[in-house]
Design a protein around this motif. Structure first.
Motif, PDB file in Angstrom:
ATOM      1  N   ILE A 173      -0.950  -2.793  11.390  1.00 45.97           N
ATOM      2  CA  ILE A 173      -0.865  -3.548  10.131  1.00 45.97           C
ATOM      3  C   ILE A 173      -2.273  -3.859   9.609  1.00 45.97           C
ATOM      4  CG2 ILE A 173      -0.260  -5.853   9.217  1.00 45.97           C
ATOM      5  CD1 ILE A 173       2.235  -5.746  11.119  1.00 45.97           C
ATOM      6  N   THR A 174      -3.170  -4.251  10.508  1.00 42.37           N
ATOM      7  CA  THR A 174      -4.533  -4.614  10.102  1.00 42.37           C
ATOM      8  C   THR A 174      -5.222  -3.433   9.432  1.00 42.37           C
ATOM      9  OG1 THR A 174      -4.691  -6.206  11.901  1.00 42.37           O
ATOM     10  CG2 THR A 174      -6.779  -5.450  10.970  1.00 42.37           C
ATOM     11  N   ARG A 175      -5.153  -2.262  10.099  1.00 44.86           N
ATOM     12  CA  ARG A 175      -5.868  -1.105   9.541  1.00 44.86           C
ATOM     13  C   ARG A 175      -5.247  -0.643   8.222  1.00 44.86           C
ATOM     14  NH1 ARG A 175      -4.857   3.611  10.599  1.00 44.86           N
ATOM     15  NH2 ARG A 175      -3.963   3.124  12.608  1.00 44.86           N
ATOM     16  N   GLU A 176      -3.924  -0.569   8.181  1.00 42.60           N
ATOM     17  CA  GLU A 176      -3.256  -0.084   6.961  1.00 42.60           C
ATOM     18  C   GLU A 176      -3.449  -1.062   5.794  1.00 42.60           C
ATOM     19  OE1 GLU A 176      -1.971   2.836   6.386  1.00 42.60           O
ATOM     20  OE2 GLU A 176      -2.248   3.513   8.456  1.00 42.60           O
ATOM     21  N   THR A 177      -3.405  -2.360   6.082  1.00 41.44           N
ATOM     22  CA  THR A 177      -3.570  -3.350   5.008  1.00 41.44           C
ATOM     23  C   THR A 177      -5.007  -3.321   4.491  1.00 41.44           C
ATOM     24  OG1 THR A 177      -1.887  -4.715   6.049  1.00 41.44           O
ATOM     25  CG2 THR A 177      -3.236  -5.795   4.397  1.00 41.44           C
ATOM     26  N   ALA A 178      -5.975  -3.218   5.410  1.00 43.63           N
ATOM     27  CA  ALA A 178      -7.382  -3.158   4.990  1.00 43.63           C
ATOM     28  C   ALA A 178      -7.605  -1.924   4.116  1.00 43.63           C
ATOM     29  CB  ALA A 178      -8.293  -3.136   6.214  1.00 43.63           C
ATOM     30  N   ASP A 179      -7.059  -0.774   4.545  1.00 47.40           N
ATOM     31  CA  ASP A 179      -7.176   0.476   3.756  1.00 47.40           C
ATOM     32  C   ASP A 179      -6.584   0.277   2.363  1.00 47.40           C
ATOM     33  OD1 ASP A 179      -8.349   2.014   5.616  1.00 47.40           O
ATOM     34  OD2 ASP A 179      -6.675   3.430   5.866  1.00 47.40           O
ATOM     35  N   TYR A 180      -5.399  -0.309   2.320  1.00 49.62           N
ATOM     36  CA  TYR A 180      -4.684  -0.502   1.066  1.00 49.62           C
ATOM     37  C   TYR A 180      -5.465  -1.410   0.115  1.00 49.62           C
ATOM     38  CZ  TYR A 180      -0.965  -1.765  -2.181  1.00 49.62           C
ATOM     39  OH  TYR A 180      -0.230  -1.980  -3.312  1.00 49.62           O
ATOM     40  N   LEU A 181      -6.060  -2.468   0.684  1.00 49.11           N
ATOM     41  CA  LEU A 181      -6.787  -3.430  -0.165  1.00 49.11           C
ATOM     42  C   LEU A 181      -8.231  -2.985  -0.419  1.00 49.11           C
ATOM     43  CD1 LEU A 181      -5.518  -6.786   1.415  1.00 49.11           C
ATOM     44  CD2 LEU A 181      -4.704  -5.692  -0.690  1.00 49.11           C
ATOM     45  N   GLY A 182      -8.640  -1.899   0.250  1.00 46.62           N
ATOM     46  CA  GLY A 182      -9.993  -1.372   0.045  1.00 46.62           C
ATOM     47  C   GLY A 182     -11.079  -2.263   0.631  1.00 46.62           C
ATOM     48  N   VAL A 183     -10.784  -2.901   1.789  1.00 44.81           N
ATOM     49  CA  VAL A 183     -11.816  -3.710   2.463  1.00 44.81           C
ATOM     50  C   VAL A 183     -11.984  -3.190   3.896  1.00 44.81           C
ATOM     51  CG1 VAL A 183     -11.310  -5.804   1.135  1.00 44.81           C
ATOM     52  CG2 VAL A 183     -10.161  -5.477   3.322  1.00 44.81           C
ATOM     53  N   ASP A 184     -13.109  -3.551   4.529  1.00 45.00           N
ATOM     54  CA  ASP A 184     -13.296  -3.195   5.937  1.00 45.00           C
ATOM     55  C   ASP A 184     -12.343  -4.035   6.779  1.00 45.00           C
ATOM     56  OD1 ASP A 184     -15.269  -1.413   5.445  1.00 45.00           O
ATOM     57  OD2 ASP A 184     -16.908  -2.860   5.754  1.00 45.00           O
ATOM     58  N   ASP A 185     -11.901  -3.484   7.910  1.00 46.65           N
ATOM     59  CA  ASP A 185     -11.029  -4.248   8.828  1.00 46.65           C
ATOM     60  C   ASP A 185     -11.665  -5.608   9.141  1.00 46.65           C
ATOM     61  OD1 ASP A 185      -9.828  -1.797   8.920  1.00 46.65           O
ATOM     62  OD2 ASP A 185      -9.609  -1.759  11.111  1.00 46.65           O
ATOM     63  N   GLY A 186     -12.986  -5.610   9.331  1.00 45.12           N
ATOM     64  CA  GLY A 186     -13.712  -6.812   9.722  1.00 45.12           C
ATOM     65  C   GLY A 186     -13.763  -7.881   8.641  1.00 45.12           C
ATOM     66  N   ASP A 187     -13.315  -7.547   7.437  1.00 48.08           N
ATOM     67  CA  ASP A 187     -13.302  -8.540   6.352  1.00 48.08           C
ATOM     68  C   ASP A 187     -11.886  -8.973   5.989  1.00 48.08           C
ATOM     69  OD1 ASP A 187     -16.066  -8.501   6.062  1.00 48.08           O
ATOM     70  OD2 ASP A 187     -15.975  -6.717   4.778  1.00 48.08           O
ATOM     71  N   LEU A 188     -10.921  -8.557   6.787  1.00 47.94           N
ATOM     72  CA  LEU A 188      -9.527  -8.810   6.408  1.00 47.94           C
ATOM     73  C   LEU A 188      -8.983 -10.105   7.007  1.00 47.94           C
ATOM     74  CD1 LEU A 188      -7.083  -7.365   4.939  1.00 47.94           C
ATOM     75  CD2 LEU A 188      -6.303  -6.779   7.244  1.00 47.94           C
ATOM     76  N   ASN A 189      -8.493 -10.992   6.138  1.00 47.87           N
ATOM     77  CA  ASN A 189      -7.835 -12.238   6.590  1.00 47.87           C
ATOM     78  C   ASN A 189      -6.388 -12.221   6.088  1.00 47.87           C
ATOM     79  OD1 ASN A 189     -10.440 -13.021   7.342  1.00 47.87           O
ATOM     80  ND2 ASN A 189     -10.795 -14.016   5.369  1.00 47.87           N
ATOM     81  N   ILE A 190      -5.457 -12.140   7.018  1.00 47.68           N
ATOM     82  CA  ILE A 190      -4.040 -12.101   6.605  1.00 47.68           C
ATOM     83  C   ILE A 190      -3.155 -12.882   7.584  1.00 47.68           C
ATOM     84  CG2 ILE A 190      -4.129  -9.870   5.395  1.00 47.68           C
ATOM     85  CD1 ILE A 190      -2.907  -8.576   7.938  1.00 47.68           C
ATOM     86  N   ILE A 191      -1.954 -13.184   7.098  1.00 46.49           N
ATOM     87  CA  ILE A 191      -0.907 -13.687   7.987  1.00 46.49           C
ATOM     88  C   ILE A 191       0.101 -12.543   8.108  1.00 46.49           C
ATOM     89  CG2 ILE A 191       0.922 -15.395   8.317  1.00 46.49           C
ATOM     90  CD1 ILE A 191      -0.775 -17.233   6.390  1.00 46.49           C
ATOM     91  N   ALA A 192       0.362 -12.114   9.350  1.00 47.74           N
ATOM     92  CA  ALA A 192       1.292 -10.990   9.541  1.00 47.74           C
ATOM     93  C   ALA A 192       2.518 -11.468  10.302  1.00 47.74           C
ATOM     94  CB  ALA A 192       0.596  -9.863  10.296  1.00 47.74           C
ATOM     95  N   LEU A 193       3.677 -10.937   9.900  1.00 42.49           N
ATOM     96  CA  LEU A 193       4.947 -11.298  10.540  1.00 42.49           C
ATOM     97  C   LEU A 193       5.592 -10.027  11.063  1.00 42.49           C
ATOM     98  CD1 LEU A 193       6.316 -13.535   7.620  1.00 42.49           C
ATOM     99  CD2 LEU A 193       5.291 -14.361   9.762  1.00 42.49           C
ATOM    100  N   HIS A 194       5.764  -9.914  12.369  1.00 43.89           N
ATOM    101  CA  HIS A 194       6.516  -8.790  12.924  1.00 43.89           C
ATOM    102  C   HIS A 194       7.891  -9.334  13.294  1.00 43.89           C
ATOM    103  CE1 HIS A 194       7.072  -4.940  15.204  1.00 43.89           C
ATOM    104  NE2 HIS A 194       8.073  -5.697  15.632  1.00 43.89           N
ATOM    105  N   LEU A 195       8.897  -9.017  12.477  1.00 38.60           N
ATOM    106  CA  LEU A 195      10.228  -9.605  12.652  1.00 38.60           C
ATOM    107  C   LEU A 195      11.242  -8.529  13.037  1.00 38.60           C
ATOM    108  CD1 LEU A 195      10.156 -11.834   9.398  1.00 38.60           C
ATOM    109  CD2 LEU A 195       9.278 -12.402  11.679  1.00 38.60           C
ATOM    110  N   GLY A 196      11.579  -8.471  14.327  1.00 35.12           N
ATOM    111  CA  GLY A 196      12.607  -7.530  14.804  1.00 35.12           C
ATOM    112  C   GLY A 196      13.492  -8.269  15.785  1.00 35.12           C
ATOM    113  N   SER A 197      14.049  -7.552  16.753  1.00 35.92           N
ATOM    114  CA  SER A 197      14.864  -8.226  17.774  1.00 35.92           C
ATOM    115  C   SER A 197      14.038  -9.268  18.509  1.00 35.92           C
ATOM    116  CB  SER A 197      15.386  -7.221  18.784  1.00 35.92           C
ATOM    117  OG  SER A 197      16.199  -6.327  18.124  1.00 35.92           O
ATOM    118  N   GLY A 198      12.742  -8.960  18.656  1.00 41.36           N
ATOM    119  CA  GLY A 198      11.753  -9.962  19.061  1.00 41.36           C
ATOM    120  C   GLY A 198      10.916 -10.221  17.819  1.00 41.36           C
ATOM    121  N   ALA A 199      10.608 -11.491  17.539  1.00 46.66           N
ATOM    122  CA  ALA A 199       9.894 -11.790  16.292  1.00 46.66           C
ATOM    123  C   ALA A 199       8.656 -12.623  16.593  1.00 46.66           C
ATOM    124  CB  ALA A 199      10.822 -12.539  15.341  1.00 46.66           C
ATOM    125  N   SER A 200       7.558 -12.316  15.884  1.00 45.46           N
ATOM    126  CA  SER A 200       6.353 -13.131  16.064  1.00 45.46           C
ATOM    127  C   SER A 200       5.540 -13.164  14.783  1.00 45.46           C
ATOM    128  CB  SER A 200       5.493 -12.606  17.224  1.00 45.46           C
ATOM    129  OG  SER A 200       4.835 -11.416  16.874  1.00 45.46           O
TER     130      SER A 200
END
Ligand SMILES: Nc1ncnc2c1ncn2[C@@H]1O[C@H](COP(=O)(O)OP(=O)(O)O)[C@@H](O)[C@H]1O
Ligand SMILES: CC(=O)OP(=O)(O)O
Ligand SMILES: [Mg+2]
Length: 419
Positions: free
Chosen positions: A195-222
């Motif tokens: 998610i970090t790499r794909e979101t950084a690519d999409y937003l056109g920023v370096d991974d090291g500059d990315l601040n996000i809240i990510a939700l992985h919601l499946g049978s196990g959720a975090s």
């Protein structure tokens, strides 16, 4: 040809993908057996002639599959079968088998699976009772079936090794924590790395500059707070039980609740085997709780349908509880990131397919500036885009869906590090 096989034993599914060992990790085949915690299992499978041409495709075929290792065997039969007069791949072509192992202790990097490493991971099975042992059964099958293939363990916990000490430490006796390596580990790390790499690519920023809240919601959720491309907090803990509720997991509760559940909760469970040692308490909280214990089903899609279309009281209760716990973490991590998050990302089976869940969560956290365009939200579940933006046009922070892919994350790490 040289190929990489990537295997992902989730709590309710086994996902498998086969890639050519090439700079772009060309996909040769991908599929899953889902519903492993339900009465009916389903096989989905697509193999490719070229990047644009499908060789064979099966979608949600009903199968009987009792466990994770049997799911792997179903996959191996398909791999070995001829399509027309052509066999897709010879087993000898599989150079590496990559295994998603949920609990890797404090290991920050993947490890080649030797007998010693296998034993170490086996010991950790107690700390991920719905995962490690099942993944290790598949490792065992790979070792006996794919003689010339090297097996590598990729850990879900590795991504979270950047969490600061005051967050990964529990407020209990420090000596006990040290002696038993008790700390917050955190999981779904392969997904968060993807998610970090794909979101950084999409937003056109370096991974090291990315601040996000990510939700992985499946049978196990975090949930995960990502600052400068690194995990600074996540909702799962010593085991994948802490934090959000799951299909059969309670998530965080008052720890003393279990003493009021059964008088014999501390005894060994009937589910204990020589490999996984569960007390009745662990068995209740890992396997007999979560939304299944409220609604009778592990299928969150069905719960949503009953809640929204049929106004079913218990389905609505489970749905509302999940929305409440998810939005609570969004609020907490907004503060952890000092209001600097540029996006809220939904991923995992429920995050990617549950449009009603996304609407309900965004409704709860809209005070932070998150928005949802309902037309885009309706199409997000059917798009093949890896990153899809659902936010309204003038939104200051983005609401994104990322089709996460833990298998592809492992393949890319193999190629990047020339494993
Ligand atoms: N349309 C849908 N809406 C909400 N949830 C869904 C939908 N389709 C599937 N799901 C849920 O996704 C979950 C599986 O997610 P996944 O991340 O694939 O599981 P695993 O934890 O085994 O890796 C199941 O609870 C399933 O019911
Ligand atoms: C860590 C975990 O809970 O994984 P999954 O959601 O795949 O079961
Ligand atoms: Mg999963």
């Amino acid at each position: 040809m040289s190929a990489i096989l990537c295997l992902n034993a989730g709590s309710s599914s086994v996902k498998f993908s086969l890639y050519r060992y090439s700079p772009d990790a060309t996909l040769l085949l991908t599929g899953s057996v889902s519903g492993l915690t339900a009465d009916q299992q389903y096989l989905t499978y697509t193999s490719y002639k070229s990047s644009s041409e499908v060789l064979e495709s099966i979608k949600n075929q009903e199968i009987d599959c009792p466990d994770h290792d049997s799911a792997f065997k179903v996959f191996m039969e398909h791999l070995n079968s001829k399509v027309g007069d052509k066999r897709l791949i010879s087993f000898d072509d599989i150079y590496l088998a990559c295994h998603r192992i949920v609990h890797g202790g404090g290991n920050p990097r993947p490890l080649l699976i030797t007998e010693e490493v296998y034993h170490e991971l086996d010991i950790l099975s107690d700390l991920a009772p719905l995962h490690n042992q099942r993944a290790l059964d598949i490792v065992h099958s790979c070792i006996s079936r794919l003689k010339g293939t090297k097996n590598v363990a990729f850990f879900d916990s590795s991504f979270h090794m950047t969490i600061p000490r005051h967050i990964y430490t529990y407020p209990i006796d420090l000596d006990v924590q040290k002696r038993h390596q008790i700390r917050k580990y955190g999981f779904h790390g392969l997904s968060y790395a993807f998610i970090t790499r794909e979101t950084a690519d999409y937003l056109g920023v370096d991974d090291g500059d990315l601040n996000i809240i990510a939700l992985h919601l499946g049978s196990g959720a975090s949930a995960c707070a990502i600052l400068g491309g690194k995990s600074i907090n996540t909702s799962m803990g010593l085991t994948p039980l802490e934090g959000l509720p799951g299909a059969t997991r309670s998530g965080s509760i008052d720890p003393s609740l279990i003493f009021h559940y059964h008088s014999d909760s501390s005894r060994m469970s009937t589910a204990s085997s020589k490999d996984v040692h569960l007390t009745i308490a662990e068995d209740i909280l890992n396997k007999r709780s979560g939304w299944q214990s409220i609604t009778g089903t592990t299928d969150f899609g069905l719960i949503t349908k009953r809640a929204v279309e049929e106004n079913d009281e218990l389905a609505k209760l489970a749905f509302d509880m999940f929305v409440d716990r998810v939005s609570m973490y969004v609020g907490q991590y907004w503060v952890a990131l000092q209001g600097k998050a540029v996006a809220l990302v939904f991923a995992g089976g429920i995050g990617e397919k549950g449009k009603e869940l996304r609407t309900a969560v965004i409704d709860k956290v809209s005070c932070l500036g998150f928005t949802i365009d309902e037309k885009l939200n309706a199409t997000a579940s059917t798009t093949s885009d890896v990153v899809f933006d659902l936010s309204k046009k003038d939104a200051k922070v983005k609401t994104l869906v990322v089709q996460t892919d833990e298998q592809l994350q492992m393949a890319k790490e193999v190629i990047a590090t020339r494993l």
